[in-house]
Design a protein around this motif. Sequence first.
Motif, mmCIF file in Angstrom:
data_model
loop_
_atom_site.group_PDB
_atom_site.id
_atom_site.type_symbol
_atom_site.label_atom_id
_atom_site.label_comp_id
_atom_site.label_asym_id
_atom_site.label_seq_id
_atom_site.Cartn_x
_atom_site.Cartn_y
_atom_site.Cartn_z
ATOM 1 N N ARG A 1 0.864 -1.184 0.000
ATOM 2 C CA ARG A 1 0.000 0.000 0.000
ATOM 3 C C ARG A 1 0.902 1.235 0.000
ATOM 4 O O ARG A 1 1.788 1.371 0.830
ATOM 5 C CB ARG A 1 -0.921 0.034 1.206
ATOM 6 N N THR A 2 0.646 2.125 -0.947
ATOM 7 C CA THR A 2 1.469 3.324 -1.094
ATOM 8 C C THR A 2 0.860 4.494 -0.331
ATOM 9 O O THR A 2 -0.263 4.405 0.172
ATOM 10 C CB THR A 2 1.597 3.707 -2.582
ATOM 11 N N VAL A 3 1.577 5.615 -0.316
ATOM 12 C CA VAL A 3 1.063 6.834 0.322
ATOM 13 C C VAL A 3 -0.128 7.390 -0.448
ATOM 14 O O VAL A 3 -0.854 8.227 0.060
ATOM 15 C CB VAL A 3 2.148 7.925 0.462
ATOM 16 N N PHE A 4 -0.347 6.909 -1.673
ATOM 17 C CA PHE A 4 -1.478 7.335 -2.493
ATOM 18 C C PHE A 4 -2.687 6.429 -2.278
ATOM 19 O O PHE A 4 -3.662 6.505 -3.013
ATOM 20 C CB PHE A 4 -1.076 7.338 -3.969
ATOM 21 N N ASN A 5 -2.606 5.546 -1.273
ATOM 22 C CA ASN A 5 -3.654 4.593 -0.920
ATOM 23 C C ASN A 5 -3.980 3.646 -2.086
ATOM 24 O O ASN A 5 -5.114 3.243 -2.274
ATOM 25 C CB ASN A 5 -4.918 5.293 -0.427
ATOM 26 N N HIS B 1 9.729 7.037 -2.876
ATOM 27 C CA HIS B 1 8.775 8.150 -2.962
ATOM 28 C C HIS B 1 7.315 7.721 -2.809
ATOM 29 O O HIS B 1 6.458 8.555 -2.583
ATOM 30 C CB HIS B 1 8.963 8.892 -4.287
ATOM 31 N N PHE C 1 6.226 5.537 -0.449
ATOM 32 C CA PHE C 1 5.997 5.044 0.912
ATOM 33 C C PHE C 1 6.114 6.174 1.928
ATOM 34 O O PHE C 1 6.730 7.200 1.646
ATOM 35 C CB PHE C 1 6.986 3.927 1.244
ATOM 36 N N PRO C 2 5.524 5.983 3.117
ATOM 37 C CA PRO C 2 5.625 7.016 4.156
ATOM 38 C C PRO C 2 7.084 7.305 4.517
ATOM 39 O O PRO C 2 7.938 6.429 4.392
ATOM 40 C CB PRO C 2 4.901 6.390 5.362
ATOM 41 N N SER C 3 7.337 8.539 4.934
ATOM 42 C CA SER C 3 8.682 8.884 5.393
ATOM 43 C C SER C 3 9.075 7.935 6.509
ATOM 44 O O SER C 3 8.255 7.564 7.341
ATOM 45 C CB SER C 3 8.715 10.316 5.920
ATOM 46 N N THR D 1 10.671 2.075 6.944
ATOM 47 C CA THR D 1 9.329 2.627 7.037
ATOM 48 C C THR D 1 8.350 1.476 7.218
ATOM 49 O O THR D 1 8.758 0.316 7.279
ATOM 50 C CB THR D 1 8.986 3.482 5.786
ATOM 51 N N THR E 1 4.331 -0.148 6.144
ATOM 52 C CA THR E 1 3.155 -0.085 5.296
ATOM 53 C C THR E 1 2.434 -1.425 5.327
ATOM 54 O O THR E 1 2.931 -2.383 5.918
ATOM 55 C CB THR E 1 3.521 0.293 3.840
#
Length: 141
Positions: free
Chosen positions: A35-39, A63, A65-67, A87, A89
């Motif tokens: 799961r990416t930061v873009f959901n 880029h 994934f969450p910081s 990180t 996820t």
Amino acid sequence: MSQVKRNGPTKKFEITIPFTEINGEWYPIVEVSFRTVFNEWLKLLLIFDTGAEPIVLKPDYAHVFPSGTEELLGGIGEEKPHTALATETEVEFLGLVHKCEIVIDKVPKPFVAGIFGRDGFKAFGFGFWESARELYVTLKP
């Protein structure tokens, strides 16, 4: 359903994952979703590695994934410990989703996105038979 018996009890596995031949060498390559930061879910091909603890992804994917935080980690192979980004996820493998730490670091094989270490497959039972070039997985360890 595959059945594997070496020494000890016989174990049944629901899933057989054949190794993939690349440049004359055989690798246990699996598809894993993150799961990416873009959901959104990002599907990547990773080498299943029973000797690695974390899931390691190439810096190309940092880029999405969450910081994370920098951690001192042991290297892959003969490499000395060094600092890498860690990180967390959600990870999906064979229909099971769980939250997992991933490490963003260099990966020695250019044909995969990373390494699928033990942190990613703790929820499964597995058998790894190098000479048969097959990975056996059960969803009920």
